[in-house]
Design a protein around this motif. Structure first.
Motif, PDB file in Angstrom:
ATOM      1  N   ASP A 240     -69.722 -30.567 -91.774  1.00 23.36           N
ATOM      2  CA  ASP A 240     -69.027 -31.381 -92.781  1.00 23.36           C
ATOM      3  C   ASP A 240     -68.056 -32.354 -92.116  1.00 23.36           C
ATOM      4  O   ASP A 240     -67.866 -33.478 -92.606  1.00 23.36           O
ATOM      5  CB  ASP A 240     -68.265 -30.480 -93.753  1.00 23.36           C
ATOM      6  CG  ASP A 240     -69.204 -29.710 -94.685  1.00 23.36           C
ATOM      7  OD1 ASP A 240     -70.362 -30.150 -94.850  1.00 23.36           O
ATOM      8  OD2 ASP A 240     -68.784 -28.674 -95.231  1.00 23.36           O
ATOM      9  N   LYS A 241     -67.433 -31.937 -91.034  1.00 22.15           N
ATOM     10  CA  LYS A 241     -66.518 -32.815 -90.303  1.00 22.15           C
ATOM     11  C   LYS A 241     -67.273 -33.958 -89.626  1.00 22.15           C
ATOM     12  O   LYS A 241     -66.790 -35.096 -89.575  1.00 22.15           O
ATOM     13  CB  LYS A 241     -65.755 -32.018 -89.241  1.00 22.15           C
ATOM     14  CG  LYS A 241     -64.779 -30.991 -89.780  1.00 22.15           C
ATOM     15  CD  LYS A 241     -63.484 -31.657 -90.192  1.00 22.15           C
ATOM     16  CE  LYS A 241     -62.448 -30.615 -90.607  1.00 22.15           C
ATOM     17  NZ  LYS A 241     -61.169 -31.256 -90.986  1.00 22.15           N
TER      18      LYS A 241
ATOM     19  N   ASP B 188     -70.244 -35.263 -90.446  1.00 25.75           N
ATOM     20  CA  ASP B 188     -70.892 -36.154 -91.415  1.00 25.75           C
ATOM     21  C   ASP B 188     -69.832 -37.005 -92.118  1.00 25.75           C
ATOM     22  O   ASP B 188     -69.479 -36.765 -93.275  1.00 25.75           O
ATOM     23  CB  ASP B 188     -71.686 -35.324 -92.424  1.00 25.75           C
ATOM     24  CG  ASP B 188     -72.402 -36.180 -93.471  1.00 25.75           C
ATOM     25  OD1 ASP B 188     -72.582 -37.395 -93.215  1.00 25.75           O
ATOM     26  OD2 ASP B 188     -72.762 -35.637 -94.533  1.00 25.75           O
ATOM     27  N   THR B 189     -69.372 -38.024 -91.432  1.00 21.40           N
ATOM     28  CA  THR B 189     -68.225 -38.801 -91.933  1.00 21.40           C
ATOM     29  C   THR B 189     -68.559 -39.658 -93.149  1.00 21.40           C
ATOM     30  O   THR B 189     -67.697 -39.919 -93.975  1.00 21.40           O
ATOM     31  CB  THR B 189     -67.652 -39.701 -90.824  1.00 21.40           C
ATOM     32  OG1 THR B 189     -68.705 -40.498 -90.271  1.00 21.40           O
ATOM     33  CG2 THR B 189     -67.020 -38.856 -89.720  1.00 21.40           C
ATOM     34  N   ASN B 190     -69.812 -40.100 -93.281  1.00 18.41           N
ATOM     35  CA  ASN B 190     -70.151 -40.913 -94.459  1.00 18.41           C
ATOM     36  C   ASN B 190     -70.666 -40.079 -95.625  1.00 18.41           C
ATOM     37  O   ASN B 190     -71.031 -40.611 -96.685  1.00 18.41           O
ATOM     38  CB  ASN B 190     -71.160 -42.012 -94.105  1.00 18.41           C
ATOM     39  CG  ASN B 190     -72.523 -41.437 -93.682  1.00 18.41           C
ATOM     40  OD1 ASN B 190     -72.746 -40.225 -93.706  1.00 18.41           O
ATOM     41  ND2 ASN B 190     -73.417 -42.327 -93.284  1.00 18.41           N
ATOM     42  N   LYS B 191     -70.705 -38.769 -95.437  1.00 15.87           N
ATOM     43  CA  LYS B 191     -71.039 -37.798 -96.486  1.00 15.87           C
ATOM     44  C   LYS B 191     -72.391 -38.083 -97.158  1.00 15.87           C
ATOM     45  O   LYS B 191     -72.543 -37.942 -98.378  1.00 15.87           O
ATOM     46  CB  LYS B 191     -69.925 -37.759 -97.552  1.00 15.87           C
ATOM     47  CG  LYS B 191     -68.541 -37.482 -97.006  1.00 15.87           C
ATOM     48  CD  LYS B 191     -68.493 -36.203 -96.182  1.00 15.87           C
ATOM     49  CE  LYS B 191     -67.108 -35.973 -95.551  1.00 15.87           C
ATOM     50  NZ  LYS B 191     -67.111 -34.837 -94.606  1.00 15.87           N
ATOM     51  N   ASP B 192     -73.373 -38.433 -96.321  1.00 19.96           N
ATOM     52  CA  ASP B 192     -74.707 -38.670 -96.869  1.00 19.96           C
ATOM     53  C   ASP B 192     -75.618 -37.466 -96.694  1.00 19.96           C
ATOM     54  O   ASP B 192     -76.818 -37.529 -96.988  1.00 19.96           O
ATOM     55  CB  ASP B 192     -75.343 -39.907 -96.244  1.00 19.96           C
ATOM     56  CG  ASP B 192     -75.655 -39.730 -94.749  1.00 19.96           C
ATOM     57  OD1 ASP B 192     -75.199 -38.716 -94.169  1.00 19.96           O
ATOM     58  OD2 ASP B 192     -76.323 -40.610 -94.171  1.00 19.96           O
ATOM     59  N   GLY B 193     -75.051 -36.371 -96.196  1.00 22.61           N
ATOM     60  CA  GLY B 193     -75.828 -35.149 -96.021  1.00 22.61           C
ATOM     61  C   GLY B 193     -76.621 -35.090 -94.744  1.00 22.61           C
ATOM     62  O   GLY B 193     -77.369 -34.136 -94.521  1.00 22.61           O
TER      63      GLY B 193
ATOM     64  N   GLU C 274     -72.731 -40.544 -85.435  1.00 23.98           N
ATOM     65  CA  GLU C 274     -71.746 -39.563 -85.921  1.00 23.98           C
ATOM     66  C   GLU C 274     -71.619 -38.405 -84.939  1.00 23.98           C
ATOM     67  O   GLU C 274     -70.498 -37.937 -84.663  1.00 23.98           O
ATOM     68  CB  GLU C 274     -72.161 -39.048 -87.296  1.00 23.98           C
ATOM     69  CG  GLU C 274     -71.948 -40.052 -88.420  1.00 23.98           C
ATOM     70  CD  GLU C 274     -72.493 -39.572 -89.752  1.00 23.98           C
ATOM     71  OE1 GLU C 274     -71.882 -39.877 -90.787  1.00 23.98           O
ATOM     72  OE2 GLU C 274     -73.555 -38.891 -89.749  1.00 23.98           O
TER      73      GLU C 274
ATOM     74  N   ARG D  85     -78.573 -30.826 -92.559  1.00 20.89           N
ATOM     75  CA  ARG D  85     -77.826 -29.568 -92.450  1.00 20.89           C
ATOM     76  C   ARG D  85     -78.778 -28.423 -92.109  1.00 20.89           C
ATOM     77  O   ARG D  85     -78.450 -27.563 -91.291  1.00 20.89           O
ATOM     78  CB  ARG D  85     -77.097 -29.293 -93.764  1.00 20.89           C
ATOM     79  CG  ARG D  85     -76.423 -27.927 -93.826  1.00 20.89           C
ATOM     80  CD  ARG D  85     -75.685 -27.760 -95.120  1.00 20.89           C
ATOM     81  NE  ARG D  85     -74.428 -28.483 -95.078  1.00 20.89           N
ATOM     82  CZ  ARG D  85     -73.268 -27.955 -94.677  1.00 20.89           C
ATOM     83  NH1 ARG D  85     -73.229 -26.694 -94.246  1.00 20.89           N
ATOM     84  NH2 ARG D  85     -72.174 -28.655 -94.686  1.00 20.89           N
TER      85      ARG D  85
END
Length: 314
Positions: A72-73, A75-80, A86, A286
């Motif tokens: 989670d840390k 994946d800065t753009n939170k696209d999964g 990154e 993930r």
């Protein structure tokens, strides 16, 4: 000078004058041993050297839970998904933990007015009152206090990116450790060249090279060369002195100490991706990361929760 100031100066000496080290590797481990991949290198690169050494047995589910926090840390753009950029940015940050430990350790000694910046006068105060500027500051390299302060002024200006006469915490990190930042490559190489080129002719001779790597006042009375110096001399001749003229130019020194075409964090990110990217889409999901627990953190995991609590910058 006061005992507190003197202690800090000695700390700075140990940090900044320990000798050139070239590209910072990501692990103390060999990535390959006799042609066999060594995953311990990947664990140290991904988690950081200090944390990887704290590995201890954890139930598999707890290991996966902690790895999930790390994903989670990253994946800065939170696209999964975790991209190469990154992942390399994460590895680069982890590898710079020693830099930020140094910054945090020294910041309050320098930012004496607590305004969030370090100006040149504040830095000079670290040395206290120097009664004899010509006294030796660094015995190995025979640098006086006057020379050290002059060098610091040049480095201060070189790391003051916006030329406002003061260093932010990020700029101060570059001042302490220019070797860790590619954009400060020139600052780093200038400092090394000044250290090693004693006769100031613009080149580093074999003698200057050896004297820097193996200071005269640190040698045993027998004067017998250790094997690592013999190996270093061979490296000088066969790899570092590209034109074989018996000396290193600034360009040859830079290519050795900070090769511009090699970023170990990017190389490691690509390596991890090549092993874990099962669907070959160029990113890590993930599922792909969690399914490669041993590759990223081993069958054991570190006390990563404690690490992240202590180091919010990650």
């Amino acid at each position: 000078m006061s005992s507190g100031k003197l202690l800090l100066v000695l700390m700075m000496t140990a940090t900044a004058m320990a000798g050139p080290s070239g590209v910072k590797d990501l692990s103390d481990q060999d990535h390959y041993k006799e042609g066999v991949h060594n995953s311990e290198y990947d664990h140290e690169a991904f988690l950081g050297k200090a944390e990887a050494k704290k590995f201890h047995d954890l139930p598999p589910e707890e290991a996966r839970r902690r790895l999930g926090i790390i994903v989670d840390k990253i994946d800065t753009n939170k696209d999964g998904k975790v991209s190469t950029d990154e992942l390399s940015a994460w590895i680069s940050k982890v590898s710079k933990r020693y830099v930020w430990d140094d910054v945090n350790r020294m910041w309050d000694f320098h930012d004496t007015d607590h305004d969030g910046f370090v100006n040149l006068d504040e830095h000079k105060e670290v040395y206290g009152v120097v009664s004899d500027p010509e006294a030796i500051y660094d015995t190995n390299r025979q640098i006086t206090y006057k020379q050290k302060i002059e060098r610091d002024v040049r480095k201060f200006k070189g790391t003051d990116k916006n030329n406002d006469g003061r260093l932010s915490k990020e700029e101060f990190a570059g001042f302490l450790h220019p070797e860790a930042f590619l954009e400060l490559r020139d600052v780093y190489i200038n400092e090394i060249m000044e250290d090693m080129d004693k006769n100031k002719d613009g080149f580093v001779t074999m003698e200057e090279y050896v004297n820097d790597r193996w200071p005269v006042n640190n040698r045993p009375s027998s004067g017998e060369e250790p094997d690592w110096i013999k190996g270093d001399k061979e490296q000088f001749k066969s790899h570092r002195d590209k034109n074989h003229d018996g000396r290193l130019s600034r360009e040859e020194l830079a290519n050795w100490m900070s090769p511009i075409d090699y970023d170990p964090a990017v190389a490691e990110a690509r390596h991890l991706l090549s092993h874990a990217d099962a669907d070959k889409d160029g990113d890590l999901s993930r599922v792909e990361i969690m399914g490669n627990l041993d590759l990223f953190v081993g069958s054991q995991a570190t006390e990563w929760g404690n690490f992240m609590t202590r180091h919010d910058e990650f």
